[in-house]
Design a protein around this motif. Structure first.
Motif, mmCIF file in Angstrom:
data_model
loop_
_atom_site.group_PDB
_atom_site.id
_atom_site.type_symbol
_atom_site.label_atom_id
_atom_site.label_comp_id
_atom_site.label_asym_id
_atom_site.label_seq_id
_atom_site.Cartn_x
_atom_site.Cartn_y
_atom_site.Cartn_z
ATOM 1 N N HIS A 85 2.438 1.605 -3.382
ATOM 2 C CA HIS A 85 1.403 2.044 -4.326
ATOM 3 C C HIS A 85 1.101 3.536 -4.143
ATOM 4 N N GLN A 86 0.996 3.985 -2.886
ATOM 5 C CA GLN A 86 0.708 5.399 -2.610
ATOM 6 C C GLN A 86 1.869 6.277 -3.085
ATOM 7 N N THR A 87 3.097 5.801 -2.909
ATOM 8 C CA THR A 87 4.271 6.533 -3.397
ATOM 9 C C THR A 87 4.164 6.695 -4.913
ATOM 10 N N ARG A 88 3.845 5.619 -5.599
ATOM 11 C CA ARG A 88 3.677 5.670 -7.069
ATOM 12 C C ARG A 88 2.536 6.601 -7.464
ATOM 13 N N HIS A 89 1.463 6.578 -6.689
ATOM 14 C CA HIS A 89 0.310 7.438 -6.965
ATOM 15 C C HIS A 89 0.717 8.917 -6.963
ATOM 16 N N TYR A 90 1.444 9.337 -5.933
ATOM 17 C CA TYR A 90 1.857 10.738 -5.854
ATOM 18 C C TYR A 90 2.853 11.086 -6.962
ATOM 19 N N GLU A 141 9.841 5.681 -11.271
ATOM 20 C CA GLU A 141 9.615 5.069 -9.966
ATOM 21 C C GLU A 141 10.864 5.261 -9.121
ATOM 22 N N GLU A 143 2.900 9.750 -9.976
ATOM 23 C CA GLU A 143 2.087 9.871 -11.188
ATOM 24 C C GLU A 143 1.303 11.178 -11.195
ATOM 25 N N LEU A 144 0.777 11.575 -10.052
ATOM 26 C CA LEU A 144 0.063 12.849 -9.940
ATOM 27 C C LEU A 144 0.987 14.012 -10.285
ATOM 28 N N GLN A 200 0.830 -1.205 0.000
ATOM 29 C CA GLN A 200 0.000 0.000 0.000
ATOM 30 C C GLN A 200 0.865 1.257 0.000
ATOM 31 N N GLN A 246 1.587 14.165 -14.021
ATOM 32 C CA GLN A 246 0.445 14.728 -14.751
ATOM 33 C C GLN A 246 0.344 16.237 -14.556
ATOM 34 N N PHE A 303 -0.868 17.954 -4.043
ATOM 35 C CA PHE A 303 -1.266 16.619 -3.596
ATOM 36 C C PHE A 303 -2.504 16.675 -2.691
#
Length: 175
Positions: free
Chosen positions: A16-21, A35, A23-24, A13, A27, A110
Motif C-alpha cells: 500500500h505504501q509503495t502504491r501511495h508513493y 503499479e 500515486e504521489l 502495508q 500527481q 515525498f
C-alpha cells in the motif's frame, strides 16, 4: 511464528505504501506510472532494491530487515525504491546518477530525507553475506562480492575504480 518474517498485514502495508508513493509521483509530476511488482525476496544486507530486467520493473524488499525496522523501512526504504522507479521512468537509467539530484528531488517531494543508504544495525539479524574477493586498480584495494567476481571471471562485466578509472584486477592474494 518466525520473528524475522512479516505478517500478511505488514506485507500489505508495504505494498500500500509503495502504491501511495507511486500515486504521489503521478500527481506531482503529471505521470502515469503503473503499479509495480513488489517482492519480499531480497537477501543480504540491503533493505530494498529497484530492478529492471528484460524491460520489466519490480521492487524487492528484504523481509528480515523490514521485520526488525518496520516503521522506518515503511517510510524510508519504500520511498527510496519508488524514487528510483520515478527517476527511471522520467530520465532513464543511463542519463542520471542513481542517487543524483533527480533522485534527491523525488525523495524531497515525498517529504523523506534523501539518504543513500539506511543506517540499520543488522549485526544481530540472520542475513546472508557474500564472500568478498580482493581486487586492485592503480591506486587502492577493492572488495567485490561473489556475484561481481563471477561476472568478471566469466568476462560478462568489467568494473573500474571510481578514483583512477582503471579496471579492477583480481589481486594476487586470491590466486
Amino acid at each position: 511464528m518466525n520473528q524475522f518474517l512479516l505478517t500478511k498485514a505488514q506485507k500489505n502495508q508495504v505494498i500500500h505504501q509503495t502504491r501511495h508513493y507511486i500515486e504521489l509521483a503521478n500527481q506531482q509530476h503529471n505521470l502515469n506510472l503503473t503499479e509495480i511488482k513488489v517482492k519480499f525476496d531480497l537477501k543480504g544486507r540491503t533493505s530494498g532494491m529497484f530492478m529492471v530486467r528484460n524491460g520489466l520493473t519490480s521492487i524487492r524488499y528484504n523481509e528480515i530487515i523490514f521485520s526488525h525496522y518496520f516503521e522506518d523501512s515503511l517510510i524510508n526504504t519504500v520511498a527510496h525504491e519508488v524514487a528510483h522507479y520515478v527517476v527511471h521512468t522520467i530520465w532513464g537509467v543511463k542519463k542520471v546518477k542513481p542517487h543524483g539530484k533527480e533522485w534527491q528531488q523525488v525523495m524531497l517531494m515525498f517529504d523523506v530525507k534523501p539518504d543513500v543508504t539506511s543506517q540499520y544495525d543488522v549485526s544481530g539479524l540472520p542475513l546472508h553475506r557474500q564472500t568478498q574477493h580482493d581486487y586492485s586498480c592503480g591506486c587502492m584495494m577493492h572488495q567485490l562480492s561473489t556475484t561481481r567476481h563471477n561476472k568478471v571471471q566469466k568476462k560478462k562485466a568489467i568494473y573500474k575504480c571510481r578514483k583512477c578509472r582503471l579496471p579492477l584486477r583480481l589481486s594476487s592474494r586470491n590466486i
